[in-house]
Design an enzyme around this catalytic site. Structure first.
Site, PDB file in Angstrom:
ATOM      1  N   VAL A  49       2.360  -2.140  14.967  1.00 62.96           N
ATOM      2  CA  VAL A  49       2.968  -1.775  16.246  1.00 62.96           C
ATOM      3  C   VAL A  49       4.492  -1.768  16.123  1.00 62.96           C
ATOM      4  O   VAL A  49       5.171  -0.917  16.706  1.00 62.96           O
ATOM      5  CB  VAL A  49       2.519  -2.744  17.374  1.00 62.96           C
ATOM      6  CG1 VAL A  49       3.240  -2.446  18.684  1.00 62.96           C
ATOM      7  CG2 VAL A  49       1.008  -2.673  17.563  1.00 62.96           C
ATOM      8  N   CYS A  50       5.047  -2.675  15.347  1.00 62.38           N
ATOM      9  CA  CYS A  50       6.502  -2.842  15.236  1.00 62.38           C
ATOM     10  C   CYS A  50       7.241  -1.551  14.875  1.00 62.38           C
ATOM     11  O   CYS A  50       8.226  -1.215  15.540  1.00 62.38           O
ATOM     12  CB  CYS A  50       6.834  -3.952  14.241  1.00 62.38           C
ATOM     13  SG  CYS A  50       6.135  -5.557  14.685  1.00 62.38           S
ATOM     14  N   PRO A  51       6.796  -0.787  13.867  1.00 62.17           N
ATOM     15  CA  PRO A  51       7.558   0.425  13.554  1.00 62.17           C
ATOM     16  C   PRO A  51       7.526   1.459  14.678  1.00 62.17           C
ATOM     17  O   PRO A  51       8.504   2.180  14.871  1.00 62.17           O
ATOM     18  CB  PRO A  51       6.917   0.954  12.272  1.00 62.17           C
ATOM     19  CG  PRO A  51       5.606   0.277  12.163  1.00 62.17           C
ATOM     20  CD  PRO A  51       5.717  -1.011  12.905  1.00 62.17           C
ATOM     21  N   GLU A  53       7.498   0.761  17.887  1.00 66.90           N
ATOM     22  CA  GLU A  53       8.448   0.291  18.893  1.00 66.90           C
ATOM     23  C   GLU A  53       9.887   0.521  18.452  1.00 66.90           C
ATOM     24  O   GLU A  53      10.727   0.962  19.245  1.00 66.90           O
ATOM     25  CB  GLU A  53       8.276  -1.209  19.128  1.00 66.90           C
ATOM     26  CG  GLU A  53       7.008  -1.595  19.828  1.00 66.90           C
ATOM     27  CD  GLU A  53       7.005  -3.072  20.118  1.00 66.90           C
ATOM     28  OE1 GLU A  53       6.820  -3.422  21.290  1.00 66.90           O
ATOM     29  OE2 GLU A  53       7.210  -3.877  19.174  1.00 66.90           O
ATOM     30  N   LEU A  54      10.184   0.211  17.210  1.00 65.27           N
ATOM     31  CA  LEU A  54      11.547   0.377  16.715  1.00 65.27           C
ATOM     32  C   LEU A  54      11.947   1.851  16.677  1.00 65.27           C
ATOM     33  O   LEU A  54      13.091   2.203  16.975  1.00 65.27           O
ATOM     34  CB  LEU A  54      11.704  -0.281  15.351  1.00 65.27           C
ATOM     35  CG  LEU A  54      11.653  -1.818  15.395  1.00 65.27           C
ATOM     36  CD1 LEU A  54      11.590  -2.386  13.986  1.00 65.27           C
ATOM     37  CD2 LEU A  54      12.824  -2.394  16.149  1.00 65.27           C
TER      38      LEU A  54
END
Length: 190
Positions: A49-51, A53-54
């Site tokens: 999920v992190c990439p 969002e970034l």
């Protein structure tokens, strides 16, 4: 956390200058004061999920900079890991904001988002005003990604309220819409 001042910290960040390129810079709480700032915590580099969002946040970066806001993404990874991720991920290569390494957990502890016993930060967002005071915070569970357009809306509301004492922004307020002036006259009428 709302209304509290950020605590002292020193961290090394990977500051991208172009896709796949950048430099290491030191960032302190003193560097943050005097401007609006977003601290965008996420669990770890090279995850799922992190990439997304970034990348979403990177797409709003120009709008945020135009509003006088600097973005600091933060994970407990090192600045070296951030550099490697920026060089190898299509989604991360477009980032231009500083990516803070918090391997000592100082920043995550200061903001109260370090997962006890795991060494990872929660998925959390904090908006800090020019005085270093937290005005907005959001924490979601591991599987729930954030929306950078909504973050931009919240920052516009926080900036409006700061610039217009005595005014507040109602639900779903958008820039240019009516605000409210809280008073006894409004009690029971909204």
């Amino acid at each position: 956390m709302i209304g509290k001042e950020i605590q002292p910290f020193v961290a090394t960040a990977f500051k991208p200058t172009a896709p796949g390129k950048g430099e290491f810079v030191d960032v302190t709480d003193g560097d943050v004061r005097g401007n609006w700032a977003v601290f965008f915590f996420y669990p770890a580099d090279f995850t799922f999920v992190c990439p997304t969002e970034l990348q979403d946040l990177a797409e709003q970066y120009d709008a945020l900079k135009a509003m006088g806001v600097e973005v600091y993404s933060v994970s407990t990874d090192t600045h070296f890991s951030h550099k490697a991720w920026h060089e190898t991920s299509d989604k991360i290569s477009g980032i231009r904001f500083p990516m803070l390494g918090d391997q000592n957990h100082t920043i995550s502890n200061n903001f109260g988002v370090l997962r006890e016993g795991q060494g990872l930060a929660d998925r959390a967002t904090f908006v800090v005003d020019p005085d270093g005071v937290i005005q907005v915070m959001e924490i979601t569970s591991e599987g729930v990604g954030r929306n950078a357009k909504e973050l931009v809306r919240k920052i516009k509301a926080a900036q409006y309220v700061r610039a217009n004492p005595g005014q507040v922004c109602p639900a779903k307020w958008e820039e240019g819409e009516d605000t409210l002036a809280p008073s006894l006259d409004l009690v029971g009428k909204l």
